[in-house]
Scaffold this active site. Sequence first.
Site, PDB file in Angstrom:
ATOM      1  N   TYR A  67      49.728  35.990  43.171  1.00 49.36           N
ATOM      2  CA  TYR A  67      49.737  34.465  43.163  1.00 49.36           C
ATOM      3  C   TYR A  67      50.562  33.966  41.951  1.00 49.36           C
ATOM      4  CZ  TYR A  67      45.686  35.386  46.262  1.00 49.36           C
ATOM      5  OH  TYR A  67      44.654  35.440  47.150  1.00 49.36           O
ATOM      6  N   PHE A  78      45.185  39.626  46.950  1.00 42.59           N
ATOM      7  CA  PHE A  78      44.203  38.490  47.519  1.00 42.59           C
ATOM      8  C   PHE A  78      43.347  38.329  46.513  1.00 42.59           C
ATOM      9  CE2 PHE A  78      46.406  40.820  51.109  1.00 42.59           C
ATOM     10  CZ  PHE A  78      46.802  39.615  51.882  1.00 42.59           C
ATOM     11  N   HIS A 188      49.433  37.725  59.237  1.00 46.91           N
ATOM     12  CA  HIS A 188      48.825  37.391  57.906  1.00 46.91           C
ATOM     13  C   HIS A 188      47.698  36.591  57.841  1.00 46.91           C
ATOM     14  CE1 HIS A 188      49.128  36.301  53.568  1.00 46.91           C
ATOM     15  NE2 HIS A 188      49.753  37.595  53.504  1.00 46.91           N
TER      16      HIS A 188
END
Length: 222
Positions: A67, A78, A188
């Site tokens: 991120y 994630f 995804h």
Amino acid sequence: MPYIHEPTWQDVLASEMQKEYFVQLMQRVELAYSNQICYPPQTQLFQAFEACSFVQTQVVILGQDPYHGPGEAHGMSFSVPDGIKIPPSLRNIYREIATDLDRLLLPNSGNLTHWANQGVLLLNATLSVEKDKPNSHAKLGWQEFTSVVIDVLSSQKENLVFMLWGNFAQQKGNRIDRAKHLVLECGHPSPMSANQGKWFGNKHFSQANIYLAAHQKPEIIW
């Protein structure tokens, strides 16, 4: 610059981390962190390996890169630290788990350390990123290193579950020995892909546990 300290990963990757390409990669990463705001914190670059040992690894979830917003990345694909808003992709992962495993409540934290501690390797293909610039470190050399990680897992372990979500992960997963491991593929979990019907209903989490149980391995508490 911290490298991997977890002993069983050290055993299988020590020679790789002495190769010239890896030394140059670490130099490029060090330079990037000194010149720009980058994520995750340098001390957490290899957190996926520290949280889930090579010996313990039973499931591999492959992400693309960390991120790129403040406070979000902490070294595992994630996952975000406690107290950080759950990102859209992870929220869709939680929704699929709830449907797949017949759960009523969604988690209120995006911290997936409890998965890692059970043997889920949350591996990004690229382990660093510049602030607000997704994929900005994709060409630093991380790809070569993480491909070796996948090769080592595929060749030296048996009966792993690889979860490959989206085209990028599936292409990188071409090197997995599918005669030895279960490879689960689908779109995804990002909103764009999920809303096109490529994510929901994949039942990867129940499939993973059925496979692990069939090979006398503990199921994951997702």
